[in-house]
Design a protein around this motif. Structure first.
Motif, mmCIF file in Angstrom:
data_model
loop_
_atom_site.group_PDB
_atom_site.id
_atom_site.type_symbol
_atom_site.label_atom_id
_atom_site.label_comp_id
_atom_site.label_asym_id
_atom_site.label_seq_id
_atom_site.Cartn_x
_atom_site.Cartn_y
_atom_site.Cartn_z
ATOM 1 N N LYS A 234 -6.796 -6.542 -0.268
ATOM 2 C CA LYS A 234 -7.102 -7.668 0.807
ATOM 3 C C LYS A 234 -5.977 -7.885 1.718
ATOM 4 O O LYS A 234 -6.061 -7.857 2.902
ATOM 5 C CB LYS A 234 -7.598 -8.762 0.139
ATOM 6 C CG LYS A 234 -7.758 -10.082 1.095
ATOM 7 C CD LYS A 234 -8.121 -11.329 0.574
ATOM 8 C CE LYS A 234 -8.413 -12.426 1.667
ATOM 9 N NZ LYS A 234 -8.767 -13.605 1.006
ATOM 10 N N ILE A 235 -4.721 -7.759 0.938
ATOM 11 C CA ILE A 235 -3.578 -8.061 2.025
ATOM 12 C C ILE A 235 -3.543 -7.096 3.035
ATOM 13 O O ILE A 235 -3.200 -7.170 4.166
ATOM 14 C CB ILE A 235 -2.149 -7.853 1.118
ATOM 15 C CG1 ILE A 235 -2.152 -9.173 0.099
ATOM 16 C CG2 ILE A 235 -1.018 -7.986 1.912
ATOM 17 C CD1 ILE A 235 -0.858 -9.332 -0.826
ATOM 18 N N TYR A 236 -3.637 -5.652 2.554
ATOM 19 C CA TYR A 236 -3.290 -4.753 3.688
ATOM 20 C C TYR A 236 -4.294 -4.707 4.673
ATOM 21 O O TYR A 236 -4.120 -4.553 5.952
ATOM 22 C CB TYR A 236 -3.333 -3.284 2.980
ATOM 23 C CG TYR A 236 -3.131 -2.004 3.838
ATOM 24 C CD1 TYR A 236 -2.022 -1.658 4.227
ATOM 25 C CD2 TYR A 236 -4.068 -1.262 4.209
ATOM 26 C CE1 TYR A 236 -1.613 -0.734 4.925
ATOM 27 C CE2 TYR A 236 -3.909 -0.232 5.127
ATOM 28 C CZ TYR A 236 -2.541 0.179 5.452
ATOM 29 O OH TYR A 236 -2.416 1.248 6.318
ATOM 30 N N VAL B 185 6.678 -4.626 -5.562
ATOM 31 C CA VAL B 185 5.796 -5.387 -4.551
ATOM 32 C C VAL B 185 4.396 -4.769 -4.987
ATOM 33 O O VAL B 185 3.594 -5.251 -5.031
ATOM 34 C CB VAL B 185 6.288 -5.628 -3.368
ATOM 35 C CG1 VAL B 185 5.387 -6.090 -2.454
ATOM 36 C CG2 VAL B 185 7.530 -6.477 -3.187
ATOM 37 N N TYR B 186 4.472 -3.522 -4.774
ATOM 38 C CA TYR B 186 3.031 -2.697 -4.769
ATOM 39 C C TYR B 186 2.582 -2.892 -6.221
ATOM 40 O O TYR B 186 1.207 -3.320 -6.293
ATOM 41 C CB TYR B 186 3.430 -1.058 -4.856
ATOM 42 C CG TYR B 186 2.380 -0.273 -5.148
ATOM 43 C CD1 TYR B 186 1.267 -0.183 -4.496
ATOM 44 C CD2 TYR B 186 2.477 0.538 -6.211
ATOM 45 C CE1 TYR B 186 0.276 0.523 -4.912
ATOM 46 C CE2 TYR B 186 1.467 1.436 -6.869
ATOM 47 C CZ TYR B 186 0.384 1.391 -5.935
ATOM 48 O OH TYR B 186 -0.646 2.412 -6.047
ATOM 49 N N SER C 245 0.668 -1.372 -0.228
ATOM 50 C CA SER C 245 -0.008 0.021 0.012
ATOM 51 C C SER C 245 0.831 1.109 0.042
ATOM 52 O O SER C 245 0.626 2.480 -0.692
ATOM 53 C CB SER C 245 -0.794 -0.125 1.231
ATOM 54 O OG SER C 245 -1.617 1.252 1.348
ATOM 55 N N SER C 246 1.931 1.288 0.977
ATOM 56 C CA SER C 246 2.606 2.628 0.939
ATOM 57 C C SER C 246 3.010 3.267 -0.302
ATOM 58 O O SER C 246 3.275 4.580 -0.353
ATOM 59 C CB SER C 246 3.706 2.253 1.907
ATOM 60 O OG SER C 246 3.403 1.713 3.096
ATOM 61 N N PRO C 247 3.624 2.542 -1.143
ATOM 62 C CA PRO C 247 4.187 3.458 -2.316
ATOM 63 C C PRO C 247 3.176 4.412 -3.002
ATOM 64 O O PRO C 247 3.690 5.489 -3.647
ATOM 65 C CB PRO C 247 4.491 2.403 -3.480
ATOM 66 C CG PRO C 247 4.963 1.091 -2.521
ATOM 67 C CD PRO C 247 3.836 1.274 -1.471
ATOM 68 N N GLN C 248 1.983 4.293 -2.617
ATOM 69 C CA GLN C 248 0.964 5.488 -2.991
ATOM 70 C C GLN C 248 1.175 6.830 -2.674
ATOM 71 O O GLN C 248 1.419 7.717 -3.271
ATOM 72 C CB GLN C 248 -0.462 4.962 -2.813
ATOM 73 C CG GLN C 248 -0.829 3.820 -3.299
ATOM 74 C CD GLN C 248 -2.578 3.625 -3.051
ATOM 75 O OE1 GLN C 248 -3.357 4.488 -3.415
ATOM 76 N NE2 GLN C 248 -2.918 2.749 -2.489
ATOM 77 N N HIS D 130 -2.334 -8.711 -8.578
ATOM 78 C CA HIS D 130 -2.893 -9.855 -8.066
ATOM 79 C C HIS D 130 -3.670 -10.072 -6.786
ATOM 80 O O HIS D 130 -4.160 -11.119 -6.654
ATOM 81 C CB HIS D 130 -1.628 -10.859 -7.969
ATOM 82 C CG HIS D 130 -0.872 -11.047 -9.543
ATOM 83 N ND1 HIS D 130 -1.291 -11.820 -10.421
ATOM 84 C CD2 HIS D 130 0.472 -10.131 -10.063
ATOM 85 C CE1 HIS D 130 -0.521 -11.807 -11.532
ATOM 86 N NE2 HIS D 130 0.447 -10.973 -11.222
ATOM 87 N N HIS D 131 -3.514 -8.970 -5.981
ATOM 88 C CA HIS D 131 -4.121 -9.276 -4.644
ATOM 89 C C HIS D 131 -5.170 -7.980 -4.599
ATOM 90 O O HIS D 131 -6.023 -8.330 -3.495
ATOM 91 C CB HIS D 131 -3.134 -9.374 -3.496
ATOM 92 C CG HIS D 131 -2.278 -10.503 -3.699
ATOM 93 N ND1 HIS D 131 -2.632 -11.843 -3.585
ATOM 94 C CD2 HIS D 131 -0.773 -10.598 -4.171
ATOM 95 C CE1 HIS D 131 -1.535 -12.630 -3.601
ATOM 96 N NE2 HIS D 131 -0.395 -11.614 -3.983
#
Length: 520
Positions: free
Chosen positions: A399-401, A388-389, A341-344, A395-396
């Motif tokens: 939901k992961i966050y 990864v972001y 999430s953080s790269p946003q 692909h996810h």
């Protein structure tokens, strides 16, 4: 892609301009809907165009009151410590708490007129604002003498070995005496890791105690700024200067932190003035068992910290073992949630969902995705996080966050439960002594740098997620893993209840007063 048409200074969104946007989103609309939405979007663009300049509401510094001179990139950067030098001070300080002291800011902290690299050449940005904590430091009579490097920096006790990260330069500059005090920023251990590596004191405060206003972050849920110093008292003093709400950072309540003290030095002085065997009378210390069970942990480090912690009993404390099994789950959840999430916000400037000062001028330098040149300028950690972001979004989804945030709430609750029975918890700050810096630097590739990250952060990252205060105190030396003749500092981590940062400081100050870590 067709662009909106400009007519008499206004923007008219056409169906031709809207269709590529719909195609990218996988949406199909009738011609009538496209026509309707085009009209509505034309109104939206007109509204955007009517917004006033936000510069008037930003906290721009008074450069006559807070002048800064001699801004330059030094030829001698103290073996990697300095990014930029400057002389910045207040002509009429509010108090003299830091009178005569010099301070370095980590190079993600805004100081108007001084470049802010955030450890990367991704964008060239010179902020027009001062971070709240920079103003508070100058208001206390200190002189800000520069911005410290984030990245590979030589250890002050052994050239060629790491100073830790990412507040690397701050750790080294304090340890070498280049500055009296420094600011570090911590999302997974980046104050405590260099503090442990460099043999100084570093405190990641309780989440929300110190305003993050005017500082480039990773994720608002884990961003912390805090003090780094040679002594516990100086660490407490700098915390006293920078703590408290500022009206911008929504991590802080809009009123004074009722019931929580914002002065720390008096309590530190009161503890150290007591006889040795009564300094910590009545205080309960818990050795966090799981913190001494990190896979592959260096046994010299384990024994050094365990021995140091047991010495707290000589100061009047009760020392016992405490188990929090979820401690071992937290680093995994941290490692999954942050890059997902953080790269946003950290890389793309999309820091929505928070009430805080945003850098609208810096947002103009990035877009919805990084260019090839911007990506190539990233270090291994940031480039890994960005990829990864991208992968996780594809692909996810979210939901992961969401899953990790829920799991980390349970981790925080487990620490809170343990801290009902003890006043502080103890772990090694790092599982191993500092490693040797690779001669080829970043050119060896991300795998070389990222391979041991999760284990390195095993004892530090959990408390970024939960918000508990955590302090690293030097308690001895350990031989380097690749050369037994090289001795490197070992840090003991002291964790307290939320907004009881003073307990961490008191325990650290008592230990520091009673024992000489350099002889351990």
């Amino acid at each position: 892609m067709a662009l909106p048409e400009h007519e008499s200074g206004s923007i008219r969104v056409t169906g031709e301009a809207l269709k590529p946007v719909l195609d990218k989103a996988g949406l199909k609309l009738t011609d009538q809907l496209i026509e309707d939405f085009s009209v509505l979007l034309t109104g939206f663009e007109a509204t955007v165009n009517s917004l006033p300049d936000d510069a008037a509401v930003q906290p721009r510094p008074d450069l006559e009151k807070y002048p800064r001179t001699d801004i330059h990139i030094p030829e001698d950067n103290d073996l990697g410590g300095w990014a930029t030098k400057v002389t910045a001070k207040c002509t009429a300080p509010k108090n003299n708490l830091l009178e005569g002291r010099t301070v370095a800011l980590k190079d993600n902290v805004a100081l108007a007129g001084v470049r802010c690299t955030n450890g990367t050449a991704m964008v060239e940005w010179v902020p027009k604002v001062d971070a709240t904590i920079a103003t508070r430091i100058m208001d206390a009579g200190a002189t800000i003498t520069g911005k410290s490097v984030t990245g590979p920096v030589h250890n002050p006790y052994a050239k060629g070995y790491s100073a830790g990260g990412s507040s690397s330069g701050s750790g080294r500059l304090v340890a070498t005496g280049s500055v009296d005090l420094a600011i570090g920023c911590d999302q997974g251990g980046s104050i405590r890791i260099p503090a442990a590596s460099c043999g100084i004191v570093g405190l990641k405060p309780t989440w929300g105690l110190v305003p993050y206003t005017g500082i480039l972050g990773l994720d608002a849920t884990i961003d912390h700024a805090g003090p780094m110093a040679k002594t516990v008292r100086d660490c407490a003093l700098l915390l006293e200067v920078i703590a408290g709400p500022d009206g911008w950072d929504d991590r802080q309540p809009p009123v004074e932190l009722g019931g929580y003290q914002l002065d720390f030095v008096d309590d530190v002085d009161a503890v150290t003035a007591l006889p040795k065997n009564t300094m910590l009378s009545g205080l309960k210390v818990g050795l966090l068992s799981e913190g001494f069970q990190i896979p592959g942990q260096d046994q010299h480090v384990v024994e050094s910290v365990r021995s140091a912690a047991m010495k707290l009993a000589e100061l009047g404390a009760t020392v016992s073992s405490v188990s929090v099994p979820k401690h071992l789950e937290a680093p995994v959840a941290w490692a999954c949630s942050i890059p997902a999430s953080s790269p946003q916000g950290a890389l793309l400037g999309n820091r929505h969902g928070r009430k805080q000062l945003d850098f609208s001028d810096r947002c103009e330098l990035v877009s919805q995705k990084l260019t090839q040149a911007q990506f190539d300028a990233l270090g291994p950690g940031a480039s890994y996080m960005y990829l990864v972001y991208l992968w996780a979004q594809e692909h996810h989804g979210p939901k992961i966050y969401s899953k990790c945030i829920n799991l980390l709430k349970a981790v925080g609750d487990a620490y809170d439960l343990a801290l009902k029975n003890v006043d502080v918890l103890i772990t090694p700050t790092l599982p191993d002594p500092p490693i040797r810096l690779p001669e080829a630097g970043y050119s060896q590739g991300p795998l070389n740098f990222m391979g041991k990250t999760l284990m390195l952060l095993a004892n530090t990252s959990p408390f970024n997620c939960t918000g508990h205060p955590a302090l690293s105190l030097p308690v001895g030396f350990s031989p380097a893993q690749d050369d037994p003749n090289v001795k490197l500092p070992v840090g003991m981590q002291i964790i307290g209840r939320k907004f009881r940062d003073v307990d961490c400081l008191k325990v650290a100050a008592a230990w520091e007063k009673a024992f000489d870590w350099k002889t351990m």
